[in-house]
Write an enzyme that holds these catalytic residues in place. Structure first.
Site, mmCIF file in Angstrom:
data_model
loop_
_atom_site.group_PDB
_atom_site.id
_atom_site.type_symbol
_atom_site.label_atom_id
_atom_site.label_comp_id
_atom_site.label_asym_id
_atom_site.label_seq_id
_atom_site.Cartn_x
_atom_site.Cartn_y
_atom_site.Cartn_z
ATOM 1 N N ASN A 164 -15.031 -8.458 -20.631
ATOM 2 C CA ASN A 164 -14.886 -7.796 -21.923
ATOM 3 C C ASN A 164 -13.985 -8.577 -22.926
ATOM 4 O OD1 ASN A 164 -12.818 -7.143 -20.488
ATOM 5 N ND2 ASN A 164 -12.565 -5.088 -21.693
ATOM 6 N N GLU A 262 -4.401 -5.186 -14.077
ATOM 7 C CA GLU A 262 -4.758 -4.381 -15.113
ATOM 8 C C GLU A 262 -6.195 -3.756 -15.089
ATOM 9 O OE1 GLU A 262 -2.943 -3.615 -17.473
ATOM 10 O OE2 GLU A 262 -1.104 -4.996 -16.828
ATOM 11 N N CYS A 296 -10.487 -1.889 -22.274
ATOM 12 C CA CYS A 296 -9.447 -1.107 -21.546
ATOM 13 C C CYS A 296 -8.645 -0.013 -22.093
ATOM 14 C CB CYS A 296 -8.896 -1.657 -20.432
ATOM 15 S SG CYS A 296 -8.300 -3.178 -20.763
ATOM 16 N N GLU A 476 1.820 -7.879 -18.685
ATOM 17 C CA GLU A 476 1.279 -9.422 -19.088
ATOM 18 C C GLU A 476 1.822 -9.560 -20.466
ATOM 19 O OE1 GLU A 476 -2.783 -10.602 -17.066
ATOM 20 O OE2 GLU A 476 -3.286 -8.414 -17.960
#
Ligand code: ADP
Length: 510
Positions: A164, A262, A296, A476
Protein backbone atom coordinates in the site's frame (compact mmCIF):
# COMPACT_ATOMS: atom_id res chain seq x y z
CA UNK A 1 29.35 0.62 -9.46
CA UNK A 2 26.31 1.63 -11.47
CA UNK A 3 24.15 -1.47 -11.61
CA UNK A 4 21.20 -1.71 -13.94
CA UNK A 5 18.55 -4.37 -13.47
CA UNK A 6 18.38 -7.34 -15.76
CA UNK A 7 16.12 -6.01 -18.47
CA UNK A 8 15.73 -8.82 -20.96
CA UNK A 9 13.30 -7.49 -23.51
CA UNK A 10 10.79 -10.21 -24.30
CA UNK A 11 8.70 -10.51 -27.44
CA UNK A 12 6.04 -8.06 -26.32
CA UNK A 13 8.60 -5.53 -25.16
CA UNK A 14 7.86 -6.33 -21.53
CA UNK A 15 10.71 -5.64 -19.13
CA UNK A 16 12.08 -8.37 -16.88
CA UNK A 17 13.56 -7.39 -13.53
CA UNK A 18 15.93 -9.44 -11.41
CA UNK A 19 16.88 -9.64 -7.75
CA UNK A 20 19.69 -7.49 -6.41
CA UNK A 21 22.09 -9.76 -4.53
CA UNK A 22 25.73 -9.09 -3.58
CA UNK A 23 25.78 -5.97 -5.75
CA UNK A 24 24.46 -7.67 -8.89
CA UNK A 25 21.10 -7.75 -10.62
CA UNK A 26 20.37 -11.37 -11.38
CA UNK A 27 17.42 -13.60 -12.25
CA UNK A 28 15.92 -16.03 -9.72
CA UNK A 29 17.96 -19.23 -9.32
CA UNK A 30 15.20 -21.16 -11.06
CA UNK A 31 14.92 -18.54 -13.83
CA UNK A 32 11.21 -18.21 -13.12
CA UNK A 33 9.31 -14.93 -13.16
CA UNK A 34 6.03 -13.54 -11.85
CA UNK A 35 3.75 -11.26 -13.82
CA UNK A 36 2.92 -7.89 -12.34
CA UNK A 37 -0.29 -6.39 -13.74
CA UNK A 38 -1.80 -2.97 -13.16
CA UNK A 39 -4.86 -3.00 -10.88
CA UNK A 40 -6.49 -0.37 -13.12
CA UNK A 41 -6.29 -2.58 -16.17
CA UNK A 42 -5.45 -6.28 -16.05
CA UNK A 43 -4.30 -6.13 -19.69
CA UNK A 44 -1.50 -3.76 -18.72
CA UNK A 45 1.54 -5.90 -17.88
CA UNK A 46 3.87 -3.74 -15.77
CA UNK A 47 6.75 -6.20 -15.93
CA UNK A 48 8.08 -9.65 -15.11
CA UNK A 49 9.85 -10.04 -11.78
CA UNK A 50 12.04 -12.75 -10.30
CA UNK A 51 9.94 -15.52 -8.74
CA UNK A 52 12.53 -16.29 -6.10
CA UNK A 53 12.89 -19.20 -3.75
CA UNK A 54 15.00 -20.43 -0.82
CA UNK A 55 18.24 -20.51 -2.90
CA UNK A 56 17.93 -16.82 -3.72
CA UNK A 57 17.14 -15.99 -0.09
CA UNK A 58 20.18 -17.95 1.09
CA UNK A 59 22.42 -16.12 -1.38
CA UNK A 60 21.03 -12.77 -0.22
CA UNK A 61 21.56 -13.57 3.46
CA UNK A 62 25.09 -14.86 2.68
CA UNK A 63 25.85 -11.54 0.98
CA UNK A 64 24.31 -9.47 3.78
CA UNK A 65 26.18 -11.41 6.48
CA UNK A 66 29.49 -10.96 4.71
CA UNK A 67 28.90 -7.25 4.03
CA UNK A 68 27.99 -6.62 7.67
CA UNK A 69 31.57 -7.38 8.72
CA UNK A 70 32.76 -4.13 7.14
CA UNK A 71 29.60 -2.00 6.83
CA UNK A 72 28.76 -2.37 10.52
CA UNK A 73 32.20 -1.15 11.53
CA UNK A 74 32.37 1.65 8.97
CA UNK A 75 31.87 5.36 9.54
CA UNK A 76 28.31 6.65 9.94
CA UNK A 77 29.43 9.71 8.00
CA UNK A 78 30.20 7.55 4.97
CA UNK A 79 26.75 5.94 5.30
CA UNK A 80 25.16 9.40 5.52
CA UNK A 81 26.88 10.43 2.30
CA UNK A 82 25.45 7.45 0.44
CA UNK A 83 21.94 8.12 1.75
CA UNK A 84 22.24 11.77 0.68
CA UNK A 85 23.35 10.72 -2.76
CA UNK A 86 20.52 8.20 -3.06
CA UNK A 87 18.04 10.93 -2.06
CA UNK A 88 19.35 13.14 -4.86
CA UNK A 89 19.14 10.32 -7.40
CA UNK A 90 15.58 9.48 -6.36
CA UNK A 91 14.63 13.15 -6.41
CA UNK A 92 15.61 13.34 -10.08
CA UNK A 93 13.18 10.47 -10.80
CA UNK A 94 10.13 11.55 -8.78
CA UNK A 95 7.86 12.06 -11.80
CA UNK A 96 8.83 8.75 -13.41
CA UNK A 97 8.54 6.69 -10.22
CA UNK A 98 5.36 8.47 -9.12
CA UNK A 99 3.82 7.46 -12.44
CA UNK A 100 5.07 3.88 -12.12
CA UNK A 101 3.70 3.73 -8.59
CA UNK A 102 0.26 4.86 -9.77
CA UNK A 103 0.34 2.27 -12.54
CA UNK A 104 1.57 -0.56 -10.34
CA UNK A 105 -0.32 0.09 -7.10
CA UNK A 106 -3.33 2.11 -8.24
CA UNK A 107 -3.17 5.24 -6.11
CA UNK A 108 -3.53 8.52 -8.00
CA UNK A 109 -0.61 10.11 -9.81
CA UNK A 110 -0.64 12.98 -7.27
CA UNK A 111 -0.40 10.50 -4.40
CA UNK A 112 2.27 8.48 -6.22
CA UNK A 113 4.38 11.60 -6.68
CA UNK A 114 3.71 12.61 -3.07
CA UNK A 115 4.82 9.22 -1.79
CA UNK A 116 8.00 9.24 -3.85
CA UNK A 117 8.76 12.75 -2.61
CA UNK A 118 8.27 11.52 0.94
CA UNK A 119 10.78 8.73 0.29
CA UNK A 120 13.36 11.32 -0.74
CA UNK A 121 12.69 13.20 2.52
CA UNK A 122 13.09 9.98 4.50
CA UNK A 123 16.48 9.20 2.93
CA UNK A 124 17.63 12.76 3.72
CA UNK A 125 16.31 12.57 7.28
CA UNK A 126 18.26 9.36 7.99
CA UNK A 127 21.37 10.75 6.33
CA UNK A 128 21.11 13.41 9.04
CA UNK A 129 20.27 10.91 11.79
CA UNK A 130 23.34 8.84 10.93
CA UNK A 131 25.43 11.83 12.03
CA UNK A 132 23.71 12.27 15.40
CA UNK A 133 25.35 11.14 18.67
CA UNK A 134 25.56 7.35 18.96
CA UNK A 135 25.43 7.20 22.76
CA UNK A 136 25.87 9.04 26.03
CA UNK A 137 28.71 9.82 28.39
CA UNK A 138 28.11 9.18 32.11
CA UNK A 139 29.85 10.05 35.38
CA UNK A 140 31.49 7.12 37.19
CA UNK A 141 32.44 6.30 40.80
CA UNK A 142 36.03 6.61 39.53
CA UNK A 143 36.48 10.20 38.47
CA UNK A 144 38.87 9.39 35.64
CA UNK A 145 36.89 6.47 34.23
CA UNK A 146 35.51 6.99 30.77
CA UNK A 147 31.99 5.55 31.04
CA UNK A 148 29.78 5.70 27.98
CA UNK A 149 27.11 3.93 25.99
CA UNK A 150 27.12 3.29 22.30
CA UNK A 151 24.31 2.12 19.99
CA UNK A 152 25.72 -0.60 17.78
CA UNK A 153 24.10 -2.17 14.72
CA UNK A 154 22.28 -5.49 15.02
CA UNK A 155 23.46 -7.35 11.90
CA UNK A 156 21.40 -8.74 9.04
CA UNK A 157 17.85 -7.36 9.09
CA UNK A 158 14.85 -8.61 7.11
CA UNK A 159 12.62 -5.85 5.77
CA UNK A 160 9.20 -7.19 4.73
CA UNK A 161 6.81 -4.65 3.29
CA UNK A 162 3.22 -4.42 2.04
CA UNK A 163 1.96 -3.01 -1.26
CA UNK A 164 0.00 0.00 0.00
CA UNK A 165 3.01 2.34 0.37
CA UNK A 166 5.34 0.51 -2.02
CA UNK A 167 8.21 2.99 -1.83
CA UNK A 168 7.73 5.01 1.39
CA UNK A 169 7.46 2.03 3.77
CA UNK A 170 10.57 0.33 2.31
CA UNK A 171 12.38 3.69 2.54
CA UNK A 172 11.45 4.25 6.17
CA UNK A 173 12.59 0.76 7.13
CA UNK A 174 15.70 0.45 4.94
CA UNK A 175 17.14 3.97 5.40
CA UNK A 176 17.50 3.74 9.21
CA UNK A 177 18.64 0.11 9.03
CA UNK A 178 21.51 1.16 6.76
CA UNK A 179 22.20 4.50 8.49
CA UNK A 180 22.82 2.72 11.79
CA UNK A 181 25.15 0.11 10.26
CA UNK A 182 22.97 -2.93 9.53
CA UNK A 183 22.75 -4.86 6.29
CA UNK A 184 19.39 -5.72 4.77
CA UNK A 185 17.52 -8.39 2.86
CA UNK A 186 14.42 -6.71 1.47
CA UNK A 187 11.33 -8.68 0.47
CA UNK A 188 8.68 -6.38 -1.01
CA UNK A 189 5.03 -7.31 -1.52
CA UNK A 190 4.59 -9.39 -4.65
CA UNK A 191 2.05 -6.86 -6.02
CA UNK A 192 4.52 -3.93 -6.06
CA UNK A 193 8.04 -5.08 -6.95
CA UNK A 194 8.74 -2.25 -9.43
CA UNK A 195 8.78 0.46 -6.75
CA UNK A 196 11.10 -1.78 -4.72
CA UNK A 197 13.46 -2.08 -7.70
CA UNK A 198 13.45 1.72 -8.12
CA UNK A 199 14.39 2.36 -4.51
CA UNK A 200 17.16 -0.24 -4.59
CA UNK A 201 18.48 1.16 -7.89
CA UNK A 202 18.85 4.61 -6.32
CA UNK A 203 20.69 3.23 -3.29
CA UNK A 204 22.90 0.97 -5.41
CA UNK A 205 23.78 3.80 -7.78
CA UNK A 206 24.61 6.00 -4.80
CA UNK A 207 27.46 3.62 -4.01
CA UNK A 208 26.26 1.08 -1.43
CA UNK A 209 28.91 -1.64 -1.23
CA UNK A 210 27.84 -5.09 -2.54
CA UNK A 211 25.74 -7.10 -0.09
CA UNK A 212 24.72 -4.18 2.13
CA UNK A 213 21.23 -4.10 0.61
CA UNK A 214 19.75 -7.13 -1.16
CA UNK A 215 16.38 -7.32 -2.88
CA UNK A 216 14.57 -10.64 -3.30
CA UNK A 217 11.19 -10.55 -5.04
CA UNK A 218 8.60 -13.28 -5.07
CA UNK A 219 5.80 -14.88 -3.12
CA UNK A 220 5.44 -14.85 0.65
CA UNK A 221 5.79 -18.61 1.04
CA UNK A 222 8.86 -19.00 -1.15
CA UNK A 223 10.72 -15.83 -0.06
CA UNK A 224 9.27 -14.57 3.23
CA UNK A 225 9.30 -17.94 4.98
CA UNK A 226 12.93 -18.92 4.35
CA UNK A 227 14.00 -15.35 5.10
CA UNK A 228 12.42 -15.07 8.54
CA UNK A 229 13.53 -18.61 9.41
CA UNK A 230 17.21 -17.98 8.62
CA UNK A 231 19.04 -17.91 11.97
CA UNK A 232 21.45 -15.29 10.63
CA UNK A 233 18.61 -12.78 10.28
CA UNK A 234 18.71 -11.15 13.71
CA UNK A 235 15.89 -8.63 13.24
CA UNK A 236 12.65 -8.46 11.29
CA UNK A 237 10.80 -5.26 10.44
CA UNK A 238 7.34 -6.07 9.11
CA UNK A 239 4.32 -4.06 8.00
CA UNK A 240 1.27 -5.99 6.91
CA UNK A 241 -1.70 -7.96 8.13
CA UNK A 242 -2.40 -8.89 11.76
CA UNK A 243 -2.51 -12.58 10.84
CA UNK A 244 0.99 -12.65 9.34
CA UNK A 245 2.23 -10.31 12.08
CA UNK A 246 1.03 -12.74 14.76
CA UNK A 247 2.84 -15.67 13.15
CA UNK A 248 6.06 -13.64 12.80
CA UNK A 249 5.82 -12.53 16.43
CA UNK A 250 5.66 -16.18 17.50
CA UNK A 251 8.50 -17.23 15.25
CA UNK A 252 10.73 -14.33 16.35
CA UNK A 253 9.99 -15.12 20.00
CA UNK A 254 10.95 -18.75 19.53
CA UNK A 255 14.25 -18.05 17.86
CA UNK A 256 15.11 -14.85 19.72
CA UNK A 257 15.04 -12.40 16.81
CA UNK A 258 14.21 -8.74 17.38
CA UNK A 259 10.90 -7.85 15.76
CA UNK A 260 8.98 -4.73 14.85
CA UNK A 261 5.40 -5.02 13.64
CA UNK A 262 3.13 -2.41 12.09
CA UNK A 263 -0.28 -3.96 11.61
CA UNK A 264 -3.89 -2.91 11.09
CA UNK A 265 -6.12 -0.12 12.31
CA UNK A 266 -9.79 0.69 12.78
CA UNK A 267 -9.16 4.37 13.04
CA UNK A 268 -11.83 6.72 14.38
CA UNK A 269 -12.48 10.37 13.53
CA UNK A 270 -14.61 11.94 16.24
CA UNK A 271 -16.68 14.93 15.13
CA UNK A 272 -18.14 16.98 17.99
CA UNK A 273 -21.02 19.43 17.71
CA UNK A 274 -18.76 22.49 17.99
CA UNK A 275 -16.45 21.41 15.11
CA UNK A 276 -16.05 23.37 11.89
CA UNK A 277 -18.19 21.03 9.79
CA UNK A 278 -16.68 21.82 6.38
CA UNK A 279 -13.18 21.33 7.71
CA UNK A 280 -14.12 18.07 9.42
CA UNK A 281 -15.84 16.88 6.25
CA UNK A 282 -12.77 17.39 4.10
CA UNK A 283 -10.50 15.60 6.57
CA UNK A 284 -12.84 12.71 7.26
CA UNK A 285 -13.41 12.06 3.55
CA UNK A 286 -9.72 12.35 2.71
CA UNK A 287 -8.78 10.14 5.66
CA UNK A 288 -11.31 7.51 4.63
CA UNK A 289 -11.02 7.51 0.86
CA UNK A 290 -7.60 8.65 -0.36
CA UNK A 291 -5.45 5.76 -1.60
CA UNK A 292 -8.83 3.99 -1.97
CA UNK A 293 -8.97 3.57 1.82
CA UNK A 294 -5.97 1.24 1.71
CA UNK A 295 -3.88 2.86 4.43
CA UNK A 296 -3.40 1.32 7.85
CA UNK A 297 -4.10 4.85 9.18
CA UNK A 298 -7.27 5.33 7.07
CA UNK A 299 -10.40 6.58 8.83
CA UNK A 300 -13.01 3.83 8.89
CA UNK A 301 -15.27 5.09 11.68
CA UNK A 302 -16.78 8.59 11.82
CA UNK A 303 -17.95 8.87 15.44
CA UNK A 304 -20.27 11.86 15.35
CA UNK A 305 -22.11 13.78 18.07
CA UNK A 306 -25.79 12.96 17.71
CA UNK A 307 -26.69 16.66 17.61
CA UNK A 308 -24.93 17.04 14.25
CA UNK A 309 -24.90 13.42 13.04
CA UNK A 310 -27.81 13.84 10.58
CA UNK A 311 -26.39 16.98 9.00
CA UNK A 312 -22.82 15.62 8.87
CA UNK A 313 -23.90 12.26 7.42
CA UNK A 314 -25.74 14.08 4.66
CA UNK A 315 -22.65 16.15 3.89
CA UNK A 316 -20.54 12.96 3.81
CA UNK A 317 -22.97 11.23 1.51
CA UNK A 318 -22.92 14.08 -1.04
CA UNK A 319 -19.16 14.38 -1.00
CA UNK A 320 -18.47 10.63 -1.20
CA UNK A 321 -20.96 10.09 -4.01
CA UNK A 322 -19.28 12.88 -6.01
CA UNK A 323 -15.77 11.35 -5.81
CA UNK A 324 -14.36 10.57 -9.25
CA UNK A 325 -13.22 6.95 -9.42
CA UNK A 326 -11.07 5.82 -12.33
CA UNK A 327 -7.69 5.58 -13.97
CA UNK A 328 -5.13 6.84 -11.41
CA UNK A 329 -3.04 8.35 -14.23
CA UNK A 330 -5.91 10.64 -15.26
CA UNK A 331 -5.37 13.96 -13.41
CA UNK A 332 -9.16 14.25 -12.86
CA UNK A 333 -9.30 10.99 -10.89
CA UNK A 334 -9.61 11.22 -7.11
CA UNK A 335 -9.90 7.52 -6.25
CA UNK A 336 -8.11 4.69 -8.05
CA UNK A 337 -8.76 0.94 -7.96
CA UNK A 338 -8.12 -1.47 -5.10
CA UNK A 339 -4.89 -3.41 -5.24
CA UNK A 340 -6.32 -6.35 -7.18
CA UNK A 341 -9.45 -8.16 -8.26
CA UNK A 342 -9.55 -10.28 -5.10
CA UNK A 343 -9.44 -7.17 -2.89
CA UNK A 344 -12.20 -5.48 -4.91
CA UNK A 345 -14.41 -8.57 -4.67
CA UNK A 346 -13.73 -8.90 -0.96
CA UNK A 347 -14.59 -5.25 -0.18
CA UNK A 348 -17.72 -5.26 -2.38
CA UNK A 349 -18.72 -8.51 -0.64
CA UNK A 350 -18.27 -6.99 2.82
CA UNK A 351 -20.47 -4.04 1.86
CA UNK A 352 -23.15 -6.34 0.46
CA UNK A 353 -23.07 -8.52 3.57
CA UNK A 354 -23.49 -5.51 5.89
CA UNK A 355 -26.33 -4.23 3.71
CA UNK A 356 -28.01 -7.65 3.83
CA UNK A 357 -27.76 -7.54 7.60
CA UNK A 358 -29.70 -4.28 7.62
CA UNK A 359 -26.94 -1.68 8.01
CA UNK A 360 -28.04 1.48 6.24
CA UNK A 361 -25.96 1.94 3.08
CA UNK A 362 -26.14 5.56 1.86
CA UNK A 363 -23.59 5.44 -0.96
CA UNK A 364 -21.43 3.16 -3.09
CA UNK A 365 -20.06 -0.29 -2.40
CA UNK A 366 -20.73 -1.71 -5.85
CA UNK A 367 -18.16 -2.85 -8.42
CA UNK A 368 -17.61 -0.32 -11.21
CA UNK A 369 -17.06 -2.01 -14.55
CA UNK A 370 -18.20 0.51 -17.12
CA UNK A 371 -16.08 2.13 -19.87
CA UNK A 372 -12.42 2.55 -18.90
CA UNK A 373 -13.06 0.72 -15.63
CA UNK A 374 -14.01 -2.62 -17.19
CA UNK A 375 -10.65 -4.32 -16.59
CA UNK A 376 -9.81 -2.84 -13.22
CA UNK A 377 -10.41 -3.49 -9.52
CA UNK A 378 -12.79 -0.56 -9.00
CA UNK A 379 -15.33 -0.22 -6.19
CA UNK A 380 -17.52 2.83 -5.56
CA UNK A 381 -16.61 4.51 -2.23
CA UNK A 382 -19.16 3.41 0.36
CA UNK A 383 -20.86 5.13 3.30
CA UNK A 384 -22.91 3.45 6.02
CA UNK A 385 -25.09 5.32 8.54
CA UNK A 386 -26.06 4.27 12.08
CA UNK A 387 -23.37 1.61 12.36
CA UNK A 388 -23.50 -0.53 15.51
CA UNK A 389 -20.05 -0.11 17.11
CA UNK A 390 -19.91 -3.80 18.06
CA UNK A 391 -20.81 -5.06 14.55
CA UNK A 392 -18.31 -6.30 11.99
CA UNK A 393 -18.50 -2.90 10.23
CA UNK A 394 -17.68 -1.22 13.54
CA UNK A 395 -14.86 -3.58 14.55
CA UNK A 396 -12.99 -5.08 11.57
CA UNK A 397 -10.48 -3.44 9.28
CA UNK A 398 -11.92 -3.72 5.75
CA UNK A 399 -8.96 -2.04 4.01
CA UNK A 400 -10.98 -0.32 1.33
CA UNK A 401 -13.03 2.81 0.62
CA UNK A 402 -15.69 2.16 3.27
CA UNK A 403 -16.73 4.57 6.03
CA UNK A 404 -19.28 3.96 8.78
CA UNK A 405 -20.97 6.69 10.83
CA UNK A 406 -21.54 5.93 14.52
CA UNK A 407 -23.70 8.50 16.35
CA UNK A 408 -22.82 9.16 20.04
CA UNK A 409 -23.71 11.54 22.87
CA UNK A 410 -20.66 13.70 23.57
CA UNK A 411 -16.95 13.11 24.13
CA UNK A 412 -17.17 10.46 26.87
CA UNK A 413 -19.24 8.09 24.78
CA UNK A 414 -17.17 8.91 21.70
CA UNK A 415 -13.98 7.92 23.52
CA UNK A 416 -15.53 4.74 24.90
CA UNK A 417 -16.66 3.69 21.41
CA UNK A 418 -13.38 4.75 19.80
CA UNK A 419 -11.35 2.65 22.25
CA UNK A 420 -13.52 -0.46 22.16
CA UNK A 421 -11.69 -2.15 19.28
CA UNK A 422 -8.62 -4.39 19.23
CA UNK A 423 -6.62 -1.79 17.28
CA UNK A 424 -5.05 1.51 18.32
CA UNK A 425 -3.12 3.01 15.44
CA UNK A 426 -4.38 6.55 14.75
CA UNK A 427 -7.32 8.73 15.76
CA UNK A 428 -8.68 12.21 15.08
CA UNK A 429 -10.91 14.65 16.91
CA UNK A 430 -12.65 17.66 15.38
CA UNK A 431 -13.49 20.39 17.89
CA UNK A 432 -12.85 24.06 18.63
CA UNK A 433 -12.50 23.45 22.35
CA UNK A 434 -9.00 23.17 23.81
CA UNK A 435 -9.95 21.29 26.97
CA UNK A 436 -11.86 18.72 24.92
CA UNK A 437 -8.77 18.33 22.72
CA UNK A 438 -6.57 17.72 25.76
CA UNK A 439 -8.99 15.19 27.28
CA UNK A 440 -9.13 13.37 23.94
CA UNK A 441 -5.34 13.31 23.57
CA UNK A 442 -5.09 11.79 27.05
CA UNK A 443 -7.98 9.33 26.79
CA UNK A 444 -7.64 7.92 23.30
CA UNK A 445 -5.85 4.58 22.91
CA UNK A 446 -3.87 5.30 19.76
CA UNK A 447 -0.22 5.73 18.90
CA UNK A 448 -0.89 8.68 16.56
CA UNK A 449 -3.36 11.34 17.64
CA UNK A 450 -4.66 14.25 15.58
CA UNK A 451 -6.84 17.17 16.55
CA UNK A 452 -8.50 18.91 13.59
CA UNK A 453 -6.65 16.89 10.96
CA UNK A 454 -7.13 13.50 9.32
CA UNK A 455 -6.10 10.16 10.85
CA UNK A 456 -3.74 9.37 7.97
CA UNK A 457 -1.38 12.33 8.32
CA UNK A 458 2.19 11.48 9.38
CA UNK A 459 5.52 13.29 9.28
CA UNK A 460 8.78 11.35 8.98
CA UNK A 461 10.72 13.04 11.79
CA UNK A 462 8.41 11.77 14.56
CA UNK A 463 7.67 8.24 15.77
CA UNK A 464 5.00 6.24 13.94
CA UNK A 465 3.19 3.22 15.33
CA UNK A 466 0.16 1.98 17.19
CA UNK A 467 -1.07 0.76 20.54
CA UNK A 468 -2.81 -2.56 21.30
CA UNK A 469 -3.19 -4.87 18.28
CA UNK A 470 -1.78 -2.32 15.82
CA UNK A 471 1.86 -2.74 16.67
CA UNK A 472 4.45 -4.54 18.79
CA UNK A 473 5.12 -1.63 21.18
CA UNK A 474 7.97 -0.59 18.91
CA UNK A 475 7.90 2.59 16.83
CA UNK A 476 9.25 3.41 13.41
CA UNK A 477 10.51 6.69 11.89
CA UNK A 478 11.97 9.69 13.65
CA UNK A 479 14.48 9.00 16.38
CA UNK A 480 12.53 5.88 17.40
CA UNK A 481 14.09 3.98 14.49
CA UNK A 482 17.45 3.98 16.21
CA UNK A 483 15.92 2.07 19.15
CA UNK A 484 14.88 -0.76 16.88
CA UNK A 485 17.86 -0.96 14.57
CA UNK A 486 20.58 -0.83 17.22
CA UNK A 487 21.61 -2.50 20.45
CA UNK A 488 23.24 -0.77 23.38
CA UNK A 489 26.74 -1.38 24.65
CA UNK A 490 27.97 0.12 27.97
CA UNK A 491 31.72 0.73 28.10
CA UNK A 492 33.85 1.32 31.25
CA UNK A 493 37.40 2.43 30.48
CA UNK A 494 39.47 2.53 33.68
CA UNK A 495 43.07 3.59 34.03
CA UNK A 496 45.63 0.89 34.85
CA UNK A 497 45.94 0.51 38.71
CA UNK A 498 49.18 2.47 39.06
CA UNK A 499 47.58 5.53 37.45
CA UNK A 500 44.19 5.33 39.14
CA UNK A 501 44.32 7.89 42.00
CA UNK A 502 41.37 6.66 44.12
CA UNK A 503 39.71 3.48 42.93
CA UNK A 504 36.00 3.68 43.77
CA UNK A 505 33.74 0.81 44.77
CA UNK A 506 31.79 -0.05 41.66
CA UNK A 507 29.91 -3.01 43.08
CA UNK A 508 28.94 -5.94 40.97
CA UNK A 509 25.62 -7.16 39.70
CA UNK A 510 24.80 -10.47 38.17
P1 ADP B 1 -1.08 -7.39 2.89
O1 ADP B 1 -2.48 -7.82 3.16
O2 ADP B 1 -0.83 -5.94 3.13
O3 ADP B 1 -0.49 -7.92 1.63
P2 ADP B 1 0.40 -9.43 4.24
O4 ADP B 1 0.59 -9.55 5.70
O5 ADP B 1 -0.32 -10.49 3.52
O6 ADP B 1 -0.27 -8.01 4.08
O7 ADP B 1 1.80 -9.22 3.51
C1 ADP B 1 2.72 -8.21 3.87
C2 ADP B 1 4.11 -8.66 3.43
O8 ADP B 1 4.47 -9.82 4.17
C3 ADP B 1 4.21 -9.06 1.97
O9 ADP B 1 5.49 -8.70 1.49
C4 ADP B 1 4.03 -10.55 2.03
O10 ADP B 1 4.59 -11.18 0.90
C5 ADP B 1 4.81 -10.88 3.29
N1 ADP B 1 4.42 -12.15 3.94
C6 ADP B 1 3.19 -12.72 3.97
N2 ADP B 1 3.22 -13.87 4.66
C7 ADP B 1 4.47 -14.04 5.11
C8 ADP B 1 5.14 -15.03 5.92
N3 ADP B 1 4.49 -16.08 6.40
N4 ADP B 1 6.43 -14.85 6.20
C9 ADP B 1 7.11 -13.77 5.76
N5 ADP B 1 6.55 -12.83 4.99
C10 ADP B 1 5.26 -12.94 4.66
Amino acid sequence: MVAAPTRAETGGGVQTFGNYIAGEWRPAATGETLENRSPSNRDDLVGLFAASGPDDVRAAVDAAAEAFETWGKGSPIARANILHKAANILEGRIEQIGRELAREEGKTLKEGIGETTRSVQILRYYAGEAQQPTGEHYPSVNPLTLLYTVHEPLGVCAVITPWNFPIAIPAWKIAPALAFGNTVVFKPASQTPLCAVRLVEALAEAGLPPGVLNLVTGRAGSVGDPLVNDERVVAISFTGSNEVGASLRKLAGERGAKIQLELGGKNPAIVLADADMDHALMHVVNGAMMSTGQKCTATSRAIVDRRVAGEFTEMLSKKITALRVGDPLDPETQIGPLIDEAAAERVAGEVQQAKDQGVSLLAGGERLRDGGRKNGAFVAPALFAEVDPSSRMGQEELFGPVLGVIPVDGLDEALAVANKVRYGLSASLFTRDLSTALLFAQGIQAGIVHVNSETAGAEPQVPFGGMKGSSSYSREQGKAAREFYTQMKTVYIDLPPAEQPSPGGRGSLA
